[in-house]
Scaffold this motif. Structure first.
Motif, PDB file in Angstrom:
ATOM      1  N   PHE A  10       0.744  -1.176   0.046  1.00 14.00           N
ATOM      2  CA  PHE A  10      -0.325  -0.240   0.233  1.00 14.00           C
ATOM      3  C   PHE A  10       1.042   0.990   0.274  1.00 14.00           C
ATOM      4  CE2 PHE A  10      -2.871  -2.754   2.512  1.00 14.00           C
ATOM      5  CZ  PHE A  10      -4.351  -2.980   0.733  1.00 14.00           C
ATOM      6  N   LEU A  13      -1.904   5.352   3.193  1.00 14.97           N
ATOM      7  CA  LEU A  13      -3.601   5.201   3.587  1.00 14.97           C
ATOM      8  C   LEU A  13      -4.389   6.005   4.830  1.00 14.97           C
ATOM      9  CD1 LEU A  13      -3.785   1.579   3.456  1.00 14.97           C
ATOM     10  CD2 LEU A  13      -4.253   3.006   0.970  1.00 14.97           C
ATOM     11  N   ASP A  17      -8.957   4.893   4.423  1.00 15.26           N
ATOM     12  CA  ASP A  17      -8.795   4.239   4.310  1.00 15.26           C
ATOM     13  C   ASP A  17      -8.558   2.736   4.432  1.00 15.26           C
ATOM     14  OD1 ASP A  17      -9.438   4.637   1.423  1.00 15.26           O
ATOM     15  OD2 ASP A  17      -7.319   6.371   1.295  1.00 15.26           O
ATOM     16  N   ARG A  18      -8.285   3.066   5.746  1.00 15.02           N
ATOM     17  CA  ARG A  18      -7.343   2.037   6.758  1.00 15.02           C
ATOM     18  C   ARG A  18      -8.959   1.151   7.147  1.00 15.02           C
ATOM     19  NH1 ARG A  18      -2.301   2.410   9.006  1.00 15.02           N
ATOM     20  NH2 ARG A  18      -0.721   4.054   8.013  1.00 15.02           N
ATOM     21  N   VAL A  21     -10.169  -0.964   4.689  1.00 14.12           N
ATOM     22  CA  VAL A  21      -9.690  -2.340   4.487  1.00 14.12           C
ATOM     23  C   VAL A  21      -9.858  -2.797   5.904  1.00 14.12           C
ATOM     24  CG1 VAL A  21      -7.110  -3.624   4.269  1.00 14.12           C
ATOM     25  CG2 VAL A  21      -7.743  -1.515   2.562  1.00 14.12           C
ATOM     26  N   SER A  40      -3.992  -8.063   4.365  1.00 13.12           N
ATOM     27  CA  SER A  40      -3.510  -7.154   4.054  1.00 13.12           C
ATOM     28  C   SER A  40      -2.435  -7.647   6.308  1.00 13.12           C
ATOM     29  CB  SER A  40      -3.445  -5.761   4.034  1.00 13.12           C
ATOM     30  OG  SER A  40      -4.379  -5.564   5.214  1.00 13.12           O
ATOM     31  N   PHE A  44      -0.533  -2.210   7.514  1.00 11.06           N
ATOM     32  CA  PHE A  44      -0.751  -1.809   5.792  1.00 11.06           C
ATOM     33  C   PHE A  44      -0.245  -1.149   5.460  1.00 11.06           C
ATOM     34  CE2 PHE A  44      -4.329  -0.889   9.583  1.00 11.06           C
ATOM     35  CZ  PHE A  44      -5.932  -0.633   9.068  1.00 11.06           C
ATOM     36  N   HIS A  75     -10.705  -0.199  -6.697  1.00 11.29           N
ATOM     37  CA  HIS A  75     -10.867   0.323  -5.219  1.00 11.29           C
ATOM     38  C   HIS A  75     -10.416   0.924  -4.609  1.00 11.29           C
ATOM     39  CE1 HIS A  75     -12.177  -4.113  -3.733  1.00 11.29           C
ATOM     40  NE2 HIS A  75     -12.168  -4.153  -4.992  1.00 11.29           N
ATOM     41  N   TYR A  77      -7.453   2.461  -3.304  1.00 10.33           N
ATOM     42  CA  TYR A  77      -6.312   2.900  -2.446  1.00 10.33           C
ATOM     43  C   TYR A  77      -4.856   2.653  -3.274  1.00 10.33           C
ATOM     44  CZ  TYR A  77      -9.179   0.465   0.170  1.00 10.33           C
ATOM     45  OH  TYR A  77     -11.006  -0.057   1.086  1.00 10.33           O
ATOM     46  N   CYS A  79      -1.312   2.079  -4.218  1.00 10.49           N
ATOM     47  CA  CYS A  79      -0.376   1.133  -4.132  1.00 10.49           C
ATOM     48  C   CYS A  79       0.530   0.317  -5.308  1.00 10.49           C
ATOM     49  CB  CYS A  79      -1.047   0.140  -3.808  1.00 10.49           C
ATOM     50  SG  CYS A  79      -2.139  -0.811  -5.508  1.00 10.49           S
TER      51      CYS A  79
END
Length: 101
Positions: A10, A13, A17-18, A21, A40, A44, A75, A77, A79
């Motif tokens: 990742f 975040l 977002d955290r 997830v 994950s 993270f 999604h 995020y 990454c």
């Protein structure tokens, strides 16, 4: 049908977002779905994304990878992809046990 596993890390975040997830992060609920599922580490940093991609007769691993990466990017995020593994479920053979007498 293809099953694609993407491993990566990742980026930065945010708190929302955290939390997102975390709500979807269940090692026992990790499944191959068309939308994809994440697992994950608790820091993270690293993740595994599992995605199931429908296949037409002419589709190959390249098309499956592109669709899985698109599902991952949907999604939203940040990454970095480290590794992608593709399994063509059309090639999987199921051996049935014979009857025992």
């Amino acid at each position: 049908m293809f099953r694609v596993t993407i491993r990566g890390t990742f980026g930065e975040l945010g708190a929302a977002d955290r939390a997102a997830v975390l709500t979807g992060d269940d090692a026992f609920g990790a499944a191959f779905t068309e939308a994809g599922t994440f697992t994950s580490d608790r820091g993270f940093s690293a993740f595994t994304f599992r995605c199931q991609v429908p296949a037409s007769p002419e589709d190959g691993e390249k098309e499956a990878t592109e669709r899985a990466v698109a599902a991952l990017e949907a999604h939203g995020y940040p990454c970095r992809i480290l590794r992608v593994a593709v399994t063509d479920m059309r090639d999987i053979k199921i051996r049935r046990k014979g009857r025992r007498r």
